[in-house]
Design an enzyme around this catalytic site. Structure first.
Site, PDB file in Angstrom:
ATOM      1  N   ARG A 181       0.813  -1.216   0.000  1.00  0.00           N
ATOM      2  CA  ARG A 181       0.000   0.000   0.000  1.00  0.00           C
ATOM      3  C   ARG A 181       0.845   1.264   0.000  1.00  0.00           C
ATOM      4  O   ARG A 181       0.320   2.372  -0.162  1.00  0.00           O
ATOM      5  CB  ARG A 181      -0.920   0.019   1.232  1.00  0.00           C
ATOM      6  CG  ARG A 181      -1.832  -1.182   1.330  1.00  0.00           C
ATOM      7  CD  ARG A 181      -2.654  -1.110   2.583  1.00  0.00           C
ATOM      8  NE  ARG A 181      -3.580   0.005   2.539  1.00  0.00           N
ATOM      9  CZ  ARG A 181      -4.795  -0.063   2.037  1.00  0.00           C
ATOM     10  NH1 ARG A 181      -5.232  -1.181   1.532  1.00  0.00           N
ATOM     11  NH2 ARG A 181      -5.577   0.989   2.041  1.00  0.00           N
ATOM     12  N   ASN A 223      -4.461   7.093   7.060  1.00  0.00           N
ATOM     13  CA  ASN A 223      -4.462   6.738   5.638  1.00  0.00           C
ATOM     14  C   ASN A 223      -5.561   7.563   4.994  1.00  0.00           C
ATOM     15  O   ASN A 223      -6.704   7.518   5.444  1.00  0.00           O
ATOM     16  CB  ASN A 223      -4.745   5.234   5.508  1.00  0.00           C
ATOM     17  CG  ASN A 223      -5.071   4.814   4.097  1.00  0.00           C
ATOM     18  OD1 ASN A 223      -4.611   5.435   3.149  1.00  0.00           O
ATOM     19  ND2 ASN A 223      -5.843   3.751   3.961  1.00  0.00           N
ATOM     20  N   GLY A 224      -5.219   8.346   3.952  1.00  0.00           N
ATOM     21  CA  GLY A 224      -6.228   9.171   3.295  1.00  0.00           C
ATOM     22  C   GLY A 224      -5.723  10.594   3.135  1.00  0.00           C
ATOM     23  O   GLY A 224      -4.530  10.857   3.275  1.00  0.00           O
ATOM     24  N   LYS A 278       2.218  -2.622 -17.895  1.00  0.00           N
ATOM     25  CA  LYS A 278       3.045  -3.528 -17.059  1.00  0.00           C
ATOM     26  C   LYS A 278       4.512  -3.150 -17.183  1.00  0.00           C
ATOM     27  O   LYS A 278       5.242  -3.119 -16.202  1.00  0.00           O
ATOM     28  CB  LYS A 278       2.890  -4.997 -17.471  1.00  0.00           C
ATOM     29  CG  LYS A 278       1.593  -5.683 -17.151  1.00  0.00           C
ATOM     30  CD  LYS A 278       1.344  -5.905 -15.686  1.00  0.00           C
ATOM     31  CE  LYS A 278       0.733  -4.734 -15.028  1.00  0.00           C
ATOM     32  NZ  LYS A 278      -0.639  -4.552 -14.868  1.00  0.00           N
TER      33      LYS A 278
END
Ligand code: G6P
Length: 611
Positions: free
Chosen positions: A27, A99-100, A488
């Site tokens: 994350r 988080n945010g 990718k």
């Protein structure tokens, strides 16, 4: 977008926090920190990965059975030691991880500055922790009330874990827009952005909803909303095994996930295709199918790889079910004031189920009265909870930041939706139906076959890894594959790459072609095959280096291209599912040869919970 963990109970918190943070590093991984409460709150934090934090803590005393940890993906302020979380308030009463994004941070910060608050970091998080403290001290109220009052003044998104020095036996948590899961143990609770740090301790979890505030002691959990209404926590059973989140002997999660695709695709259609009768059922759409079947149009929204899957979905649904489809980037859709009708069907595609732009676009579509469906991988995530129905992809946890198995699982679901609609609308006849169903059932074996070409693909990669640019070309179903192949490569090897519809090459990209330009053409035997052959000739005439993905046994392109990778034959409508596999492996090997960190590419994060 930032991973958060928390623990309260009788065990030493630090090992639980560090292990949890490592699981959440997908994350964000530009700085990390922990705070432990052991008769006073102690913070350890530094720029870098969780391993750097571990070194930083070293032999220092970091004991305590209440604590929280954070791994950051920077939004406000560069990655450095000071901007790393946790952040403490000026007088040290509150310590917080976040988080945010707090969108009105500038206005709040200036108000606090007028009241004498000084800031050490550039983060919006430090504004929030000081706002809580300011309200707490001014109102002479409990920490819980101060937190709720502060959150009612905040605009934006947050997943929060908070410690307060005045309530050393308590940990606070709150959510709006950024995910937070509570693991319920025996006289202990775990907190995390997703369930992966929790799964080895308990299978009982509570997913917080927006505006929830949890007040947790080791033997008690109180759940409220920010308006102080008392809520009943809904404990759910976690459907996740520890083995699913390990590398299982592979060097990287990305490689493991590429190799999992025969199984993940099977898991996606398992129980949905009856292998005796070939009947197709999608339980999550059952009630809504008649509405979709008669829809005037379908709008597909998503971001990144999920948007590419959506493009394959557009081609599939339009061809097989003859319903008009539009595909939109969620971030554009939500802000461009689109025309939405009450009878619109909106399909939101998201691996994580947490992407901020996709979530916001869903809310907008719902407000306009449209029916919203989700195609998501993470069970219990925000998007499935916001939608009117949908289909889980069941691909299992995807941890590599570059999405691979989630893409093929999403396309598998879209294929099933298109076939089902086509069947009901009588635009798919019996022959086509059986050929597609049999094609789907044969896919796992065919993917196994493609994976056997790994050594060839690795060898081919050695001719491309020093390139600075790459062009990917495809037509029809293979155009979105060209986009995905290029993405990718960019993501993990930092080589500039563009995906184009092969015929569009003449309208610009052809100017780039010279003897140094690798052109990767997806040229399997389908209805555009002859045209793609001409495109390859155009590239070769300008001395471009061609790598072609071809159908097994192709001799025409073999004689033209510099390198070929063969894949088995499959119905054209399923060709995206097979042809993307060699492109995933190609990017993987090129990135490894360039010395890149494939699982944690620079500047990226897996779950983009900020806009
Ligand atoms: C990030 C990830 C991508 C993903 C995109 C959308 O950019 O790195 O792999 O495709 O977000 O994520 P979602 O979870 O909504 O599919």
């Amino acid at each position: 977008m930032c991973g958060i963990v928390g623990y309260i109970g009788n065990r030493e918190a630090l090992p639980i926090l560090l292990k949890g943070l490592k699981r959440l590093e997908y994350r964000g991984y530009d700085s990390a920190g922990v705070a432990l409460n052991n008769g006073g709150i102690k913070i350890f934090k530094c720029q870098g990965k969780v391993a750097d934090l571990e070194n930083h803590i070293g032999t220092q005393n970091a004991s305590g059975s209440i604590g929280m940890g954070h791994t950051r993906w920077a939004t406000h302020g560069v990655p450095n030691d000071i901007n790393a979380h946790p952040h403490s308030s000026q007088k040290g009463h509150f310590t917080l991880i976040h988080n945010g994004i707090i969108e009105n941070y500038a206005e709040l910060k200036s108000k606090l500055q007028h009241r004498g608050y000084e800031f050490k970091s550039d983060t919006d998080t430090e504004v929030l922790v000081n706002l809580i403290e300011y309200i707490y001290l001014k109102g002479n109220i409990t920490p819980e009330i101060a937190i709720r009052l502060a959150l009612s003044k905040v605009e934006g998104a947050y997943g929060l874990v908070i410690l307060c020095d005045k309530e050393p036996e308590t940990i606070f948590a709150a959510r709006k827009g950024s995910p937070l899961v509570i693991g319920v143990g025996d006289n202990e609770y775990f907190l995390a952005s997703d369930a992966t740090p929790i799964v080895e301790y308990t299978k009982s979890v509570i997913y917080l909803n927006d505006n929830d505030v949890a007040v947790i002691k080791k033997n008690e959990l109180k759940l409220k909303n920010i308006k102080n209404d008392i809520l009943t926590p809904k404990i759910q059973k976690l459907d996740l095994e520890l083995g699913q989140i390990d590398k299982n002997g592979f060097d990287h999660f990305m490689l493991k996930e590429i190799y999992e695709q025969p199984k993940s695709i099977l898991d996606t259609y398992r129980g949905r295709i009856n292998t005796n009768s070939n009947e197709l059922t999608l339980g999550g759409l059952y009630d809504i199918l008649p509405k979709i079947e008669h829809a005037r149009r379908i709008i597909i929204i998503g971001c990144g790889t999920s948007w590419h899957a959506g493009m394959v979905g557009e081609y599939l649904i339009e061809e097989l079910a003859r319903i008009p489809v539009e595909v939109e980037y969620a971030s554009e859709f939500r802000y461009r004031n689109p025309i939405l009708y009450k009878d619109d069907i909106v399909i939101a595609i998201s691996q994580s189920g947490e992407t901020a732009d996709t979530l916001a676009a869903i809310k907008m579509a719902k407000e306009a009265g449209a029916t919203v469906l989700g195609i998501c991988n993470v069970v219990g995530s925000s998007i499935p909870r916001e939608t009117d129905g949908g289909v889980y992809t069941h691909a299992g946890p995807e941890i590599g930041v570059a999405s691979t198995k989630a893409f093929t699982a999403q396309v598998t679901v879209l294929t099933m939706i298109a076939i089902l609609l086509g069947r009901r609308r009588k635009t798919v006849d019996d022959n086509l139906y059986s050929s597609l169903i049999n094609g789907l059932l044969a896919l796992p074996e065919k993917i196994e076959e493609v994976l056997k070409s790994n050594d060839i693909i690795k060898e081919v990669s050695s001719h491309f890894y020093e390139a600075t640019n790459c062009l990917y070309l495809g037509r029809g179903y293979l155009f979105p594959v060209a986009l995905e192949g290029a993405l990718k490569l960019k993501e993990i090897s930092y080589i500039h790459a563009e995906g184009y519809p092969a015929a569009e090459m003449k309208h610009g990209p052809i100017a780039l072609i010279d003897e140094k330009m690798p052109v990767i053409v997806i040229a399997t035997k389908d209805s555009s095959y002859d045209k793609v052959v001409s495109n390859i000739q155009e590239v070769k005439a300008r001395k471009g280096i061609v790598l072609a993905i071809v159908t097994k046994g192709d001799t025409v392109i073999k004689n033209m291209a510099d390198y070929v990778i063969e894949i088995p034959e499959t119905p054209e409508q399923l060709s995206a599912l097979l042809s993307v596999i060699p492109l995933q492996l190609l990017s993987y090997h090129i990135a490894i040869m360039r010395g890149c960190n494939v699982d944690q590419p620079r500047n990226l994060a897996k779950s983009v919970t900020v806009e």
